[in-house]
Design a protein around this motif. Structure first.
Motif, short mmCIF file in Angstrom:
data_model
loop_
_atom_site.label_atom_id
_atom_site.label_comp_id
_atom_site.label_asym_id
_atom_site.label_seq_id
_atom_site.Cartn_x
_atom_site.Cartn_y
_atom_site.Cartn_z
N TYR A 1 53.27 49.56 30.62
CA TYR A 1 53.24 48.41 30.29
C TYR A 1 52.20 47.33 30.17
N HIS A 2 52.51 47.23 32.13
CA HIS A 2 50.51 46.26 32.86
C HIS A 2 49.42 46.18 32.03
N GLU A 3 49.44 47.92 32.47
CA GLU A 3 48.07 47.85 31.28
C GLU A 3 47.69 47.81 29.98
N ILE A 4 48.47 48.27 28.94
CA ILE A 4 48.65 47.70 28.21
C ILE A 4 48.33 45.96 27.91
N VAL A 5 49.53 45.10 28.83
CA VAL A 5 49.40 43.54 28.91
C VAL A 5 47.93 43.27 29.39
N LEU A 6 47.63 43.78 30.85
CA LEU A 6 45.84 43.39 30.60
C LEU A 6 45.23 43.41 30.20
N ASN A 7 45.29 44.75 29.15
CA ASN A 7 43.74 44.62 28.37
C ASN A 7 44.01 44.00 26.83
N GLU A 8 45.46 43.57 27.38
CA GLU A 8 45.84 42.49 25.67
C GLU A 8 45.33 41.14 26.65
N VAL A 9 44.95 40.73 27.70
CA VAL A 9 45.19 39.18 27.95
C VAL A 9 43.62 39.67 28.28
N THR A 10 42.81 40.46 28.95
CA THR A 10 41.57 40.70 29.17
C THR A 10 40.53 40.14 27.72
N GLU A 11 41.33 40.77 26.49
CA GLU A 11 40.47 40.91 24.96
C GLU A 11 40.57 39.04 24.95
N LEU B 1 36.21 32.91 26.79
CA LEU B 1 34.76 32.77 27.02
C LEU B 1 33.73 32.32 25.91
N ARG B 2 33.79 33.43 25.31
CA ARG B 2 32.52 33.84 23.86
C ARG B 2 33.00 31.67 22.86
N SER B 3 34.01 31.46 23.23
CA SER B 3 34.28 29.94 22.07
C SER B 3 33.94 29.23 23.25
N LEU C 1 35.77 38.77 42.88
CA LEU C 1 36.05 40.43 42.39
C LEU C 1 35.41 40.73 41.52
N TYR C 2 34.24 40.62 41.27
CA TYR C 2 33.53 41.50 40.20
C TYR C 2 33.52 42.94 40.54
N ARG C 3 33.68 43.46 42.12
CA ARG C 3 33.75 44.39 41.85
C ARG C 3 35.10 45.29 41.39
N VAL C 4 35.92 44.66 41.08
CA VAL C 4 37.45 45.43 40.50
C VAL C 4 37.25 46.19 39.05
N PRO C 5 37.19 46.51 38.72
CA PRO C 5 36.48 46.73 37.41
C PRO C 5 37.29 46.15 36.30
N GLN C 6 38.83 46.11 36.65
CA GLN C 6 39.05 45.60 35.86
C GLN C 6 38.94 43.86 34.95
N ILE C 7 38.59 43.24 36.51
CA ILE C 7 38.29 41.91 36.50
C ILE C 7 36.82 41.71 35.71
N ARG C 8 36.02 42.86 36.01
CA ARG C 8 34.14 43.07 35.99
C ARG C 8 34.07 42.30 34.93
N PRO C 9 34.45 42.92 33.37
CA PRO C 9 34.23 41.93 32.05
C PRO C 9 34.34 40.83 31.72
N VAL C 10 35.58 39.99 32.62
CA VAL C 10 35.75 38.73 32.58
C VAL C 10 34.33 38.01 33.60
N VAL C 11 33.97 38.36 34.18
CA VAL C 11 33.14 37.87 35.15
C VAL C 11 31.84 37.70 34.77
N TYR D 1 23.58 43.86 39.22
CA TYR D 1 22.67 43.38 37.59
C TYR D 1 21.99 44.05 36.69
N LYS D 2 22.23 45.68 36.83
CA LYS D 2 21.58 46.00 35.59
C LYS D 2 23.10 46.20 34.67
N SER D 3 24.45 45.73 35.23
CA SER D 3 25.85 45.51 34.40
C SER D 3 25.72 43.32 33.15
N CYS D 4 24.22 42.96 34.13
CA CYS D 4 24.35 41.49 33.83
C CYS D 4 23.66 42.15 32.27
#
Length: 206
Positions: free
Chosen positions: A66-76, A82-84, A107-117, A142-145
């Motif tokens: 449940y929390h994983e689904i919520v996290l994915n939805e909130v992240t998206e 952010l794009r807007s 928190l850029y090293r946290v996989p779930q947070i990195r896309p937001v960063v 650096y390569k991920s940026c």
């Protein structure tokens, strides 16, 4: 290589993790009550969700799922926001992007947070130097940026710019040399017009 994410990354930002739970269990009188209290304190605090959670329990949906689904939805949704803000390209939007980056960058090293960063960095017209220094010190990050972010680093670091461009130039030259070898002497006059500009733009090196 980027250092691996550890629970300490979260705990350093005041977010309870396994170390906090371990400490709680070693000092409490009732472990069951301690675990329930920990779960309650660190769960999504929305009273209206309680009926839905009971329904999920009946269907065997685990809290983790449940929390994983919520996290994915909130992240998206956050990425879309952010794009807007980046598309708005005004002072207010830039300020909001900076605030988001300030909150999440540690928190850029946290996989779930990195896309937001990464998205916040990408949408900022100019990334502050304090962030660029951290990115520069972490090759994997650096390569991920995005190229847009790396370009700002290249302006301050010629060696990284050369390292990024050289393989593309080599590949372009090699492709042209291969084409040249495939053209016989009689067709040399047509070599330089053998491909249209539009066709060359499809090359990955362009």
């Amino acid at each position: 290589m980027s250092a691996d994410y550890t629970p300490t990354d979260l705990e350093n930002q005041g977010i309870a993790g396994p170390n906090k739970l371990r400490e709680l269990l070693t000092t409490c009188e009732d472990p069951i009550d301690a675990i329930k209290s920990f779960q309650q304190s660190n769960s999504i605090q929305l009273p209206t969700l309680n009926p839905a959670l009971k329904l999920l329990d009946l269907h065997g949906v685990r809290r983790f799922e449940y929390h994983e689904i919520v996290l994915n939805e909130v992240t998206e949704r956050l990425l879309i926001r952010l794009r807007s803000l980046g598309e708005a390209n005004d002072k207010k939007s830039q300020k909001l992007l900076e605030q988001q980056l300030e909150k999440s960058f540690a928190l850029y090293r946290v996989p779930q947070i990195r896309p937001v960063v990464l998205e916040a960095l990408k949408q900022l017209p100019k990334v502050p130097d304090r962030y660029l220094k951290v990115i520069l010190a972490d090759p994997e990050f650096y390569k991920s940026c995005s190229v847009k972010v790396r370009q700002q680093i290249w302006l301050k670091n010629d060696a990284l710019f050369v390292a990024a461009v050289e393989p593309l130039l080599d590949a372009y030259v090699n492709k042209k040399e291969k084409m040249l070898r495939n053209v016989d002497c009689g067709g040399m006059a047509t070599f330089f017009v053998s491909e249209t500009t539009k066709a060359r733009r499809q090359w990955t090196e362009i």
